[in-house]
Design a protein around this motif. Structure first.
Motif, PDB file in Angstrom:
ATOM      1  N   HIS A 115      25.404  21.257   4.285  1.00 16.25           N
ATOM      2  CA  HIS A 115      23.635  22.011   4.137  1.00 16.25           C
ATOM      3  C   HIS A 115      24.225  23.120   3.954  1.00 16.25           C
ATOM      4  O   HIS A 115      25.406  24.337   5.825  1.00 16.25           O
ATOM      5  N   PRO A 116      23.810  24.353   3.329  1.00 12.58           N
ATOM      6  CA  PRO A 116      23.906  26.377   3.555  1.00 12.58           C
ATOM      7  C   PRO A 116      24.002  26.325   4.836  1.00 12.58           C
ATOM      8  O   PRO A 116      24.307  27.724   5.613  1.00 12.58           O
ATOM      9  N   TRP A 117      22.992  25.704   5.487  1.00  6.51           N
ATOM     10  CA  TRP A 117      22.930  26.313   7.169  1.00  6.51           C
ATOM     11  C   TRP A 117      23.965  25.846   7.985  1.00  6.51           C
ATOM     12  O   TRP A 117      24.659  27.034   9.066  1.00  6.51           O
ATOM     13  N   PHE A 118      24.299  24.606   7.475  1.00  5.17           N
ATOM     14  CA  PHE A 118      25.716  24.250   8.206  1.00  5.17           C
ATOM     15  C   PHE A 118      26.809  25.193   7.836  1.00  5.17           C
ATOM     16  O   PHE A 118      28.452  25.769   8.530  1.00  5.17           O
ATOM     17  N   GLN A 119      27.058  25.218   6.502  1.00  4.65           N
ATOM     18  CA  GLN A 119      28.142  26.849   6.074  1.00  4.65           C
ATOM     19  C   GLN A 119      27.889  28.224   6.690  1.00  4.65           C
ATOM     20  O   GLN A 119      28.997  28.527   6.783  1.00  4.65           O
ATOM     21  N   ALA A 120      26.735  27.839   6.892  1.00  7.18           N
ATOM     22  CA  ALA A 120      26.211  29.234   7.064  1.00  7.18           C
ATOM     23  C   ALA A 120      26.615  29.894   8.494  1.00  7.18           C
ATOM     24  O   ALA A 120      27.533  30.551   8.997  1.00  7.18           O
ATOM     25  N   ALA A 121      26.921  28.620   9.728  1.00  7.19           N
ATOM     26  CA  ALA A 121      26.689  28.242  10.845  1.00  7.19           C
ATOM     27  C   ALA A 121      28.729  28.551  11.553  1.00  7.19           C
ATOM     28  O   ALA A 121      28.617  29.222  12.279  1.00  7.19           O
ATOM     29  N   ARG A 122      29.033  27.121  10.144  1.00  4.36           N
ATOM     30  CA  ARG A 122      30.060  27.953  10.737  1.00  4.36           C
ATOM     31  C   ARG A 122      31.012  28.722  10.224  1.00  4.36           C
ATOM     32  O   ARG A 122      32.094  29.138  10.817  1.00  4.36           O
ATOM     33  N   ALA A 123      30.837  30.393   9.267  1.00  2.84           N
ATOM     34  CA  ALA A 123      31.425  31.028   9.256  1.00  2.84           C
ATOM     35  C   ALA A 123      31.670  32.337   9.883  1.00  2.84           C
ATOM     36  O   ALA A 123      32.079  33.207  10.285  1.00  2.84           O
TER      37      ALA A 123
ATOM     38  N   ASP B 260       0.627  -1.194   0.095  1.00  2.43           N
ATOM     39  CA  ASP B 260      -0.197   0.221   0.105  1.00  2.43           C
ATOM     40  C   ASP B 260       0.560   1.121   0.046  1.00  2.43           C
ATOM     41  O   ASP B 260       0.566   2.039  -0.248  1.00  2.43           O
ATOM     42  N   TYR B 261       1.833   1.488   0.379  1.00  2.00           N
ATOM     43  CA  TYR B 261       2.596   2.719   0.854  1.00  2.00           C
ATOM     44  C   TYR B 261       4.353   1.978   0.446  1.00  2.00           C
ATOM     45  O   TYR B 261       4.751   0.957   0.891  1.00  2.00           O
ATOM     46  N   LEU B 262       5.114   3.226  -0.270  1.00  2.00           N
ATOM     47  CA  LEU B 262       6.211   2.869  -0.333  1.00  2.00           C
ATOM     48  C   LEU B 262       6.831   3.847   0.111  1.00  2.00           C
ATOM     49  O   LEU B 262       7.218   5.237   0.012  1.00  2.00           O
ATOM     50  N   TRP B 263       8.362   3.009   1.189  1.00  2.00           N
ATOM     51  CA  TRP B 263       8.883   3.921   1.713  1.00  2.00           C
ATOM     52  C   TRP B 263       9.981   4.024   1.203  1.00  2.00           C
ATOM     53  O   TRP B 263      10.850   3.346   0.780  1.00  2.00           O
ATOM     54  N   LEU B 264      10.762   5.009   0.810  1.00  2.00           N
ATOM     55  CA  LEU B 264      11.780   5.701   0.277  1.00  2.00           C
ATOM     56  C   LEU B 264      12.723   6.520   1.123  1.00  2.00           C
ATOM     57  O   LEU B 264      12.535   6.922   1.801  1.00  2.00           O
ATOM     58  N   CYS B 265      13.982   5.605   1.471  1.00  2.00           N
ATOM     59  CA  CYS B 265      15.271   6.229   1.857  1.00  2.00           C
ATOM     60  C   CYS B 265      15.475   7.392   1.904  1.00  2.00           C
ATOM     61  O   CYS B 265      14.958   7.725  -0.231  1.00  2.00           O
ATOM     62  N   PRO B 266      16.431   8.290   1.830  1.00  2.00           N
ATOM     63  CA  PRO B 266      16.875   9.066   1.544  1.00  2.00           C
ATOM     64  C   PRO B 266      17.304   9.425  -0.397  1.00  2.00           C
ATOM     65  O   PRO B 266      17.908   8.747  -0.268  1.00  2.00           O
ATOM     66  N   VAL B 267      16.139  10.416  -1.507  1.00  2.00           N
ATOM     67  CA  VAL B 267      16.913  10.444  -2.309  1.00  2.00           C
ATOM     68  C   VAL B 267      17.043  12.377  -2.604  1.00  2.00           C
ATOM     69  O   VAL B 267      17.121  12.668  -3.639  1.00  2.00           O
ATOM     70  N   TYR B 268      16.787  12.917  -1.267  1.00  2.00           N
ATOM     71  CA  TYR B 268      17.841  14.593  -2.214  1.00  2.00           C
ATOM     72  C   TYR B 268      18.954  14.166  -1.418  1.00  2.00           C
ATOM     73  O   TYR B 268      19.867  13.469  -1.687  1.00  2.00           O
ATOM     74  N   PRO B 269      19.513  15.429  -2.256  1.00  2.00           N
ATOM     75  CA  PRO B 269      20.300  15.966  -2.681  1.00  2.00           C
ATOM     76  C   PRO B 269      22.046  15.624  -1.009  1.00  2.00           C
ATOM     77  O   PRO B 269      21.611  16.271  -0.175  1.00  2.00           O
ATOM     78  N   SER B 270      23.087  14.859  -1.190  1.00  2.00           N
ATOM     79  CA  SER B 270      24.067  14.705  -0.766  1.00  2.00           C
ATOM     80  C   SER B 270      24.915  14.003  -1.007  1.00  2.00           C
ATOM     81  O   SER B 270      25.363  13.449  -2.154  1.00  2.00           O
ATOM     82  N   PRO B 271      26.023  14.411   0.244  1.00  2.00           N
ATOM     83  CA  PRO B 271      27.036  14.122  -0.626  1.00  2.00           C
ATOM     84  C   PRO B 271      27.900  12.269   0.359  1.00  2.00           C
ATOM     85  O   PRO B 271      28.602  11.709  -0.253  1.00  2.00           O
ATOM     86  N   GLN B 272      26.755  11.325   0.591  1.00  2.00           N
ATOM     87  CA  GLN B 272      26.581  10.326   0.785  1.00  2.00           C
ATOM     88  C   GLN B 272      27.744   9.893   1.666  1.00  2.00           C
ATOM     89  O   GLN B 272      28.556   8.615   1.511  1.00  2.00           O
ATOM     90  N   CYS B 273      28.223  10.303   2.785  1.00  2.00           N
ATOM     91  CA  CYS B 273      29.087   9.883   3.456  1.00  2.00           C
ATOM     92  C   CYS B 273      28.147   8.596   4.289  1.00  2.00           C
ATOM     93  O   CYS B 273      28.457   8.105   5.161  1.00  2.00           O
ATOM     94  N   ASP B 274      26.992   8.986   4.622  1.00  2.00           N
ATOM     95  CA  ASP B 274      26.328   8.411   5.235  1.00  2.00           C
ATOM     96  C   ASP B 274      25.073   7.527   4.431  1.00  2.00           C
ATOM     97  O   ASP B 274      23.412   7.445   4.774  1.00  2.00           O
ATOM     98  N   ASN B 275      25.464   7.338   3.342  1.00  2.00           N
ATOM     99  CA  ASN B 275      24.219   7.106   2.330  1.00  2.00           C
ATOM    100  C   ASN B 275      23.107   7.080   2.316  1.00  2.00           C
ATOM    101  O   ASN B 275      21.608   7.049   2.473  1.00  2.00           O
ATOM    102  N   GLY B 276      23.380   9.195   2.305  1.00  2.00           N
ATOM    103  CA  GLY B 276      21.569   9.838   2.131  1.00  2.00           C
ATOM    104  C   GLY B 276      21.234  10.287   3.481  1.00  2.00           C
ATOM    105  O   GLY B 276      20.481  11.105   3.245  1.00  2.00           O
ATOM    106  N   TYR B 277      21.716   9.442   4.923  1.00  2.00           N
ATOM    107  CA  TYR B 277      21.275  10.134   5.306  1.00  2.00           C
ATOM    108  C   TYR B 277      22.386  11.490   6.387  1.00  2.00           C
ATOM    109  O   TYR B 277      21.609  12.113   7.461  1.00  2.00           O
ATOM    110  N   ASP B 278      22.983  11.852   5.300  1.00  2.00           N
ATOM    111  CA  ASP B 278      23.452  13.340   6.017  1.00  2.00           C
ATOM    112  C   ASP B 278      23.033  14.478   4.280  1.00  2.00           C
ATOM    113  O   ASP B 278      23.370  14.483   3.342  1.00  2.00           O
TER     114      ASP B 278
END
Length: 563
Positions: free
Chosen positions: A109-117, A47-65
């Motif tokens: 992520h742009p949030w973290f890039q801004a945060a560390r700036a 009835d449902y398809l759960w997709l593991c992350p398909v967002y843009p990611s550097p893939q250090c943890d297979n998309g959970y980053d």
């Protein structure tokens, strides 16, 4: 959560897109590949398809980053292809469930890039910083703190150092999360799986004691408040469903998370039953499962959630767990029998079953022979720790072979052609060696296959209300190899017998069990599913089947329905 969709008798199919199917014949799977397999998934009955992350990611943890929550990684496709997936699935009566990863973001992520700036940047407070690290440990090993040399402070990462934890105390973070979920809701997504969601609330007074920190962020002080906010601002008045991944949680918290009147989540994943082969709580040890403990844990959660009006998310496999047929069954001689038995044992429980890709054909662990064949960062970290503890490489590899997350991440086996029909290109991770025999094409041709057994169980959940509503009783809690339980209500009962061993064992109905059966018919039952074909032929067309004394063959299972 309310709504017209009857999700409690639904079945969710989990897709790890990187390893599902590559329509474009690349090393990794893609959204077009999922679209191409929708007819198969409709035939299976999910009835449902759960997709593991398909967002843009550097893939250090297979998309959970995640580095961008509102787009699709080009490796998987485009937003237009995602829209097409939602539409095509909907035409087949299938809904899409997205993986929402908001305990942390990628450090890219742009949030973290801004945060560390700059320490004065508005995004600095999106994350958790300290001048000095305490003893908190990452779940992937080592310190949970990483020095950001540019700003001179340490940021918290409960997982990989490329995954910086968000500061949910900041209302702007909570607002941003709501906007993310709304974005996907407005694209037609009907379900949301919240990754490690019970870790989002950290105790503001961070411990400097000798603990690893778990007590200060697991089911933290404001987590229920945060979930209620998301519900009110996204889910209220809709037929959307949600499931929370709960790390090291308790039954009481999961009752709170999933009780309908609290308006937090539809259902919850707990993992205690996945730790019955962790001797003394240690994952990275080669060990056999403790089936008495498995039954105790499952019984506690079945009875507790039923009594408290909570709801379980039922699973054996996912992208973080070894294959269940290798773990609790026998992926050799009794692969088919044990895979079917484990399916019956799970799908006859109360809760919403989740089927992980390949589970429905009885895929097992790949039994890789070298550490170089593994891709998972947690696995490589664990291997190095085992060597440092004095294990020989062969001993460390034996542990890894049993416990690695990569056991579940090998490509889906569609047919017996090169690369198992996953792609014409060599995949990103090696295949299981048995793909020529264990694949969807051969399983569909065989009416006695694991695949057809799963299809029966999925259909059964939609036609037998007792599976949704019935109470649970373990009949033999101390038996080392038989898992025999009753599901029952005032009108009917289901006796489910499972042999967890490669040795035959006799089931005897214990004294007192008749009291849980429908009054007036204590000696009649109808066989509704079995994993040995001759058992079905023997009793499938008969109204009555003996049940007081049953000799169960290796890994045999059957379910008898009393009305």
């Amino acid at each position: 959560m309310s709504g017209t969709h009857q999700w409690k008798n639904s079945v969710v199919y989990q897709i790890y897109p990187r390893s599902f199917y590559s329509k474009h014949n690349r090393a990794t799977g893609d959204l077009a590949g999922i679209i191409a397999k929708l007819d198969y998934l409709q035939w299976l009955g999910v009835d449902y398809l759960w997709l593991c992350p398909v967002y843009p990611s550097p893939q250090c943890d297979n998309g959970y980053d995640v580095s961008n929550y509102c787009d699709i990684d080009p490796a998987f496709g485009t937003l237009d292809e995602f829209r097409e997936l939602v539409a095509q699935a909907g035409r087949r009566g299938i809904r899409i469930m997205m993986d929402i990863v908001v305990n942390h973001t990628s450090t890219e992520h742009p949030w973290f890039q801004a945060a560390r700036a700059s320490r004065d940047n508005r995004y600095r407070d999106f994350y958790i910083w300290r001048d000095k690290p305490n003893r908190w440990q990452s779940k992937f090993g080592g310190s949970a703190w990483e020095l950001d040399e540019a700003s001179g402070q340490y940021y918290l990462h409960l997982f990989d150092k490329g995954q910086a934890d968000l500061n949910w105390e900041n209302p702007c973070v909570r607002k941003a999360v709501v906007e993310i979920v709304r974005f996907w809701r407005d694209l037609g997504v009907k379900g949301f799986r919240f990754d490690v969601i019970n870790l989002i609330s950290k105790c503001p007074l961070m411990s400097d004691d000798d603990s690893d920190g778990r007590a200060f962020y697991t089911d933290g002080p404001r987590v229920h408040e945060y979930l209620r906010q998301i519900y009110q601002e996204v889910f209220a008045g809709t037929d959307l469903i949600s499931v929370g991944e709960m790390s090291s949680t308790t039954l009481q918290h999961c009752l709170d998370y999933t009780h309908p009147e609290r308006q937090e989540l539809s259902m919850a994943f707990s993992f205690l039953h996945m730790k019955v082969d962790y001797p003394n709580g240690q994952k990275w040890v080669k060990a056999a499962p403790d089936f008495i403990e498995l039954k105790r844990v499952m019984g506690e959660w079945q009875n507790g959630m039923h009594a408290g009006n909570g709801w379980n998310a039922l699973f054996w496999c996912n992208h973080d767990q070894p294959r269940i047929v290798s773990r609790f069954g026998d992926d050799g001689r009794y692969r088919v029998e044990s895979a079917k038995m484990l399916a019956t044992a799970l799908h006859c429980l109360q809760g919403t079953p989740y089927v992980y890709q390949g589970e429905e054909i009885g895929m097992g662990n790949p039994h890789f022979e070298t550490i170089e064949q593994y891709r998972d960062i947690e696995t490589h970290n664990a291997y190095q720790r085992l060597l440092a503890e004095g294990l020989a490489p062969s001993q460390a590899l034996a542990v890894i072979s049993q416990k690695s997350r990569d056991n579940s991440r090998t490509p889906m086996q569609w047919d017996g052609s090169p690369h198992a029909g996953f792609s014409t290109h060599a995949p990103w991770i090696d295949l299981c060696r048995d793909y020529r025999e264990v694949n969807v094409a051969s399983a569909r041709r065989d009416p006695d296959s694991v695949l057809h057994h799963y299809r029966k169980l999925i259909a059964l959940r939609k036609t037998l209300p007792l599976l949704v509503n019935g109470a649970y009783q373990d009949l033999l809690p101390a038996h080392p190899q038989l898992w025999a339980y009753l599901r029952y209500d005032a009108e009917s009962a289901l006796l489910v017998l499972n042999n967890l061993s490669d040795e035959a064992s006799e089931f005897l109905l214990p004294d007192g069990a008749n009291e849980l059966l429908p009054q007036g018919r204590p000696h009649e039952a109808r066989l509704i599913i079995a994993n040995y074909l001759d058992r079905e032929h023997e009793h499938g067309r008969e109204k009555n089947a003996g049940f007081h004394r049953v000799l169960l063959r290796p890994y045999e299972s059957l379910a008898l329905h009393f009305t």
